[in-house]
Scaffold this motif. Structure first.
Motif, PDB file in Angstrom:
ATOM      1  N   VAL A   1      61.630 -36.742 129.950  1.00 51.49           N
ATOM      2  CA  VAL A   1      62.322 -37.934 130.446  1.00 51.49           C
ATOM      3  C   VAL A   1      63.178 -38.544 129.337  1.00 51.49           C
ATOM      4  O   VAL A   1      64.355 -38.847 129.543  1.00 51.49           O
ATOM      5  CB  VAL A   1      61.312 -38.955 131.014  1.00 51.49           C
ATOM      6  N   GLN A   2      62.604 -38.723 128.156  1.00 51.50           N
ATOM      7  CA  GLN A   2      63.338 -39.362 127.064  1.00 51.50           C
ATOM      8  C   GLN A   2      64.530 -38.529 126.604  1.00 51.50           C
ATOM      9  O   GLN A   2      65.571 -39.084 126.240  1.00 51.50           O
ATOM     10  CB  GLN A   2      62.399 -39.639 125.892  1.00 51.50           C
ATOM     11  N   GLU A   3      64.379 -37.218 126.628  1.00 51.52           N
ATOM     12  CA  GLU A   3      65.469 -36.339 126.196  1.00 51.52           C
ATOM     13  C   GLU A   3      66.439 -36.012 127.332  1.00 51.52           C
ATOM     14  O   GLU A   3      67.442 -35.344 127.119  1.00 51.52           O
ATOM     15  CB  GLU A   3      64.906 -35.040 125.618  1.00 51.52           C
ATOM     16  N   ASP A   4      66.115 -36.470 128.544  1.00 46.57           N
ATOM     17  CA  ASP A   4      66.977 -36.261 129.720  1.00 46.57           C
ATOM     18  C   ASP A   4      67.364 -34.790 129.867  1.00 46.57           C
ATOM     19  O   ASP A   4      68.535 -34.438 129.948  1.00 46.57           O
ATOM     20  CB  ASP A   4      68.215 -37.147 129.615  1.00 46.57           C
ATOM     21  N   VAL A   5      66.348 -33.926 129.890  1.00 51.74           N
ATOM     22  CA  VAL A   5      66.609 -32.497 129.931  1.00 51.74           C
ATOM     23  C   VAL A   5      66.998 -32.039 131.327  1.00 51.74           C
ATOM     24  O   VAL A   5      66.619 -32.634 132.339  1.00 51.74           O
ATOM     25  CB  VAL A   5      65.398 -31.681 129.416  1.00 51.74           C
ATOM     26  N   ASP A   6      67.764 -30.970 131.363  1.00 50.55           N
ATOM     27  CA  ASP A   6      68.130 -30.324 132.619  1.00 50.55           C
ATOM     28  C   ASP A   6      67.060 -29.334 133.051  1.00 50.55           C
ATOM     29  O   ASP A   6      66.862 -29.109 134.246  1.00 50.55           O
ATOM     30  CB  ASP A   6      69.459 -29.559 132.458  1.00 50.55           C
ATOM     31  N   ALA A   7      66.402 -28.717 132.072  1.00 46.92           N
ATOM     32  CA  ALA A   7      65.391 -27.700 132.356  1.00 46.92           C
ATOM     33  C   ALA A   7      64.181 -27.912 131.462  1.00 46.92           C
ATOM     34  O   ALA A   7      64.317 -28.256 130.292  1.00 46.92           O
ATOM     35  CB  ALA A   7      65.967 -26.296 132.130  1.00 46.92           C
ATOM     36  N   LEU A   8      63.010 -27.690 132.058  1.00 49.50           N
ATOM     37  CA  LEU A   8      61.750 -27.771 131.339  1.00 49.50           C
ATOM     38  C   LEU A   8      61.063 -26.424 131.463  1.00 49.50           C
ATOM     39  O   LEU A   8      60.727 -26.003 132.571  1.00 49.50           O
ATOM     40  CB  LEU A   8      60.865 -28.873 131.923  1.00 49.50           C
ATOM     41  N   GLY A   9      60.895 -25.748 130.337  1.00 51.28           N
ATOM     42  CA  GLY A   9      60.189 -24.476 130.313  1.00 51.28           C
ATOM     43  C   GLY A   9      58.792 -24.693 129.767  1.00 51.28           C
ATOM     44  O   GLY A   9      58.628 -25.103 128.623  1.00 51.28           O
ATOM     45  N   ILE A  10      57.792 -24.465 130.595  1.00 52.20           N
ATOM     46  CA  ILE A  10      56.398 -24.661 130.207  1.00 52.20           C
ATOM     47  C   ILE A  10      55.819 -23.300 129.864  1.00 52.20           C
ATOM     48  O   ILE A  10      55.728 -22.425 130.722  1.00 52.20           O
ATOM     49  CB  ILE A  10      55.601 -25.297 131.358  1.00 52.20           C
ATOM     50  N   SER A  11      55.428 -23.132 128.619  1.00 52.77           N
ATOM     51  CA  SER A  11      54.826 -21.881 128.165  1.00 52.77           C
ATOM     52  C   SER A  11      53.319 -22.057 128.157  1.00 52.77           C
ATOM     53  O   SER A  11      52.796 -22.956 127.509  1.00 52.77           O
ATOM     54  CB  SER A  11      55.326 -21.557 126.757  1.00 52.77           C
ATOM     55  N   ILE A  12      52.622 -21.169 128.898  1.00 56.01           N
ATOM     56  CA  ILE A  12      51.173 -21.318 129.002  1.00 56.01           C
ATOM     57  C   ILE A  12      50.517 -19.950 129.121  1.00 56.01           C
ATOM     58  O   ILE A  12      50.887 -19.150 129.968  1.00 56.01           O
ATOM     59  CB  ILE A  12      50.798 -22.257 130.163  1.00 56.01           C
ATOM     60  N   LEU A  13      49.596 -19.704 128.231  1.00 59.28           N
ATOM     61  CA  LEU A  13      48.871 -18.438 128.222  1.00 59.28           C
ATOM     62  C   LEU A  13      47.367 -18.647 128.369  1.00 59.28           C
ATOM     63  O   LEU A  13      46.615 -17.686 128.429  1.00 59.28           O
ATOM     64  CB  LEU A  13      49.139 -17.692 126.909  1.00 59.28           C
ATOM     65  N   SER A  14      46.938 -19.889 128.445  1.00 56.94           N
ATOM     66  CA  SER A  14      45.512 -20.210 128.395  1.00 56.94           C
ATOM     67  C   SER A  14      44.774 -20.011 129.707  1.00 56.94           C
ATOM     68  O   SER A  14      43.552 -20.061 129.738  1.00 56.94           O
ATOM     69  CB  SER A  14      45.334 -21.664 127.947  1.00 56.94           C
ATOM     70  N   GLY A  15      45.513 -19.854 130.803  1.00 55.72           N
ATOM     71  CA  GLY A  15      44.873 -19.759 132.109  1.00 55.72           C
ATOM     72  C   GLY A  15      44.683 -21.104 132.777  1.00 55.72           C
ATOM     73  O   GLY A  15      44.148 -21.177 133.880  1.00 55.72           O
TER      74      GLY A  15
END
Length: 139
Positions: free
Chosen positions: A58-72
């Motif tokens: 929200v603060q950075e006003d991003v166009d895309a959010l990539g969530i990297s998750i390997l933990s399950g």
């Protein structure tokens, strides 16, 4: 905004590591690929809570959010991020991607909650970059 302006705009992306997952090589690789493709990239660093990721997006006003998750823990953590974005009315304006180890049987649920794309091991950088270019919201 003219057509030329929208074609020249820089896509802002947040690459985020959520939860206790400490494996960040993939996040670094995609962040570098996005930078090389001309995107503006913000990297969250390791061990961020869903709320910290939402706040950064929200603060950075991003166009895309990539969530990297390997933990399950994707079925627990990704919904919290989606709900957080919704609470700030930022969800509709943010392309949400999930990368990492996501079992096939969990993908439909993530798509139903509004995740726009899922990219696992073996996904090509070119495919991921093109997906962001084609689907990042117009602003």
């Amino acid at each position: 905004m003219s057509t030329q302006d929208s074609e020249d705009r820089t896509i802002r992306c947040l690459v985020a590591k959520v939860g206790l997952d400490g494996h960040d090589r993939g996040a670094h690789v995609i962040a570098r690929a996005f930078r090389d493709a001309g995107f503006e990239v913000i990297y969250s660093g390791l061990h961020k809570s869903p709320d910290e990721i939402v706040q950064a997006a929200v603060q950075e006003d991003v166009d895309a959010l990539g969530i990297s998750i390997l933990s399950g823990a994707h079925n627990t953590l990704v919904p919290k991020i989606v709900e957080g974005l919704e609470s700030y009315d930022a969800f509709e304006d943010t392309l949400v991607l999930v990368g990492g180890i996501i079992p096939d049987e969990d993908r439909d649920e993530l798509y139903e909650m509004g995740v726009d794309g899922i990219f696992g091991p073996g996904s090509s950088m070119a495919e991921t970059i093109e997906f962001v270019r084609e689907n990042a919201p117009e602003r």
